[in-house]
Scaffold this motif. Structure first.
Motif, mmCIF file in Angstrom:
data_model
loop_
_atom_site.group_PDB
_atom_site.id
_atom_site.type_symbol
_atom_site.label_atom_id
_atom_site.label_comp_id
_atom_site.label_asym_id
_atom_site.label_seq_id
_atom_site.Cartn_x
_atom_site.Cartn_y
_atom_site.Cartn_z
ATOM 1 N N THR A 1 -5.941 7.767 -3.322
ATOM 2 C CA THR A 1 -6.415 8.573 -2.052
ATOM 3 C C THR A 1 -5.799 7.892 -0.819
ATOM 4 O O THR A 1 -5.943 8.349 0.265
ATOM 5 N N GLU A 2 -5.474 6.615 -0.973
ATOM 6 C CA GLU A 2 -4.867 6.121 0.258
ATOM 7 C C GLU A 2 -3.817 6.934 0.961
ATOM 8 O O GLU A 2 -2.982 7.317 0.295
ATOM 9 N N ASN A 3 -3.770 6.984 2.308
ATOM 10 C CA ASN A 3 -2.906 7.804 2.942
ATOM 11 C C ASN A 3 -2.716 9.396 2.440
ATOM 12 O O ASN A 3 -1.605 9.955 2.507
ATOM 13 N N THR A 4 -3.691 9.723 2.070
ATOM 14 C CA THR A 4 -4.040 11.310 1.772
ATOM 15 C C THR A 4 -3.416 12.221 2.982
ATOM 16 O O THR A 4 -2.569 13.177 2.791
ATOM 17 N N LEU A 5 -3.796 11.792 4.112
ATOM 18 C CA LEU A 5 -3.265 12.239 5.149
ATOM 19 C C LEU A 5 -1.998 11.322 5.708
ATOM 20 O O LEU A 5 -2.203 10.403 6.357
ATOM 21 N N GLY B 1 -11.590 5.054 6.020
ATOM 22 C CA GLY B 1 -10.797 4.894 7.080
ATOM 23 C C GLY B 1 -9.332 4.815 6.434
ATOM 24 O O GLY B 1 -8.214 5.734 7.011
ATOM 25 N N PRO B 2 -9.034 4.357 5.141
ATOM 26 C CA PRO B 2 -7.612 4.253 4.607
ATOM 27 C C PRO B 2 -6.929 5.836 4.121
ATOM 28 O O PRO B 2 -6.032 5.677 3.539
ATOM 29 N N LEU B 3 -7.925 6.683 4.114
ATOM 30 C CA LEU B 3 -7.374 8.131 3.629
ATOM 31 C C LEU B 3 -6.227 8.673 4.627
ATOM 32 O O LEU B 3 -5.698 9.608 4.468
#
Length: 308
Positions: free
Chosen positions: A200-204, A224-226
């Motif tokens: 899910t990291e950097n999903t956006l 936060g890391p999303l």
């Protein structure tokens, strides 16, 4: 006598001791609750990942570790923790998240920031009805489902996305890669309630932010890391994203020199969207210990492979 160790910051002991003892009594449990049991004698650990306890090797009789936090990303990688791990899902935490998310969705929907900045002139701009404002939630766990259901009851068309297929009354449920793109393309307001994992990291990121309707607004009370910070700033500066309300960050407290603080299109809140309440958390812990003592499956047990 069930031996339960409380392993959290010392200041938490004062607020949790009485609610836990009351919850154990109400559940009919005979519990010896302490902060300092001999490790080999402990039956259950009530745990906060920021406590001093990091090595579970000596807890050989421990039947479960019951986290006080909803997020478990800071503990799932601990190789000494081989006991069942349960994350916190309690009514108080859920209610807090629903109220915070609903408040900020309505703030965006009614354009309250703009209204409050036009007190020196008569400038009536009537917002659309909720039924005309599509909202998307990424993450349909307990918190995401509760928020989605509440927003749908207010009249918003709600789309929810999850890794696996789900069915929730009143919610358009998407899953998988194609469903993810569909969910983003619908979102005038996007809410992130995914867990923090490698997947899910950097999903956006730059690519997925471009999938949102131009002028979309983002609310992140998840992790936060999303979000790729640099990509979000670029999307805000270009006008692709109109505004972002962020409650969680890669580093907390958010450093005072971080570009989020002065940005005119970002609202920063200090990780307040959902807090574990001692009274309701204690009741959930007592319920799980009762289940363990009755040889029933624990509630909210973490899947180590998925990380949540």
């Amino acid at each position: 006598m069930i031996k339960v160790q409380f392993a959290a910051r010392p200041e938490r002991w004062e607020s949790y001791q009485a609610p836990l003892k009351a919850a154990f009594s109400q559940a009919g449990l005979q519990v010896d609750l302490r902060q300092d049991h001999p490790a080999a004698e402990v039956d259950y650990v009530i745990y906060a990942p920021n406590s001093d306890l990091q090595d579970f090797t000596s807890y050989t009789a421990c039947k479960a570790v019951l986290s006080l936090w909803a997020g478990v990303e800071k503990i799932t990688g601990n190789t000494t923790l081989t006991q069942p791990l349960c994350r916190m899902v309690d009514p108080g935490l859920t209610a807090g998240m629903v109220e915070w998310v609903t408040g900020h969705v309505l703030r965006y929907h009614l354009d309250l920031d703009r209204s409050l900045n036009t007190q020196d002139r008569w400038d009536p701009v009537v917002p659309p009805l909720a039924q005309e404002r599509p909202v998307t939630l990424l993450g349909l766990g307990a918190l995401g489902t509760a928020c989605a259901t509440t927003l749908a009851q207010l009249g918003f068309p709600v789309t929810g996305w999850s890794r696996s297929a789900k069915s929730i009354a009143g919610i358009t449920c998407e899953h998988g890669d194609e469903g993810f793109q569909n969910a983003l393309q619908q979102a005038q307001i996007l809410i992130l309630l995914l867990p923090e994992t490698a997947a899910t990291e950097n999903t956006l990121n730059a690519e997925t932010l471009a999938m949102l309707p131009k002028g979309a607004r983002i609310i992140n009370p998840g992790r936060g890391p999303l979000i790729d910070d640099a990509a979000l700033l670029a999307a805000l500066d270009s006008g692709q994203i109109a505004h972002a309300t962020l409650d969680v960050f890669r580093q907390e407290p958010l450093p005072m020199d971080h570009p989020f603080w002065p940005h005119p299109r970002i609202t920063v809140t200090p990780h307040i969207a959902a807090e574990t309440r001692p009274l309701t958390a204690a009741q959930m812990i007592a319920k799980n210990i009762h289940r363990g003592e009755s040889s029933r499956p624990f509630l909210n047990q973490v899947n180590r492979q998925l990380g949540y």
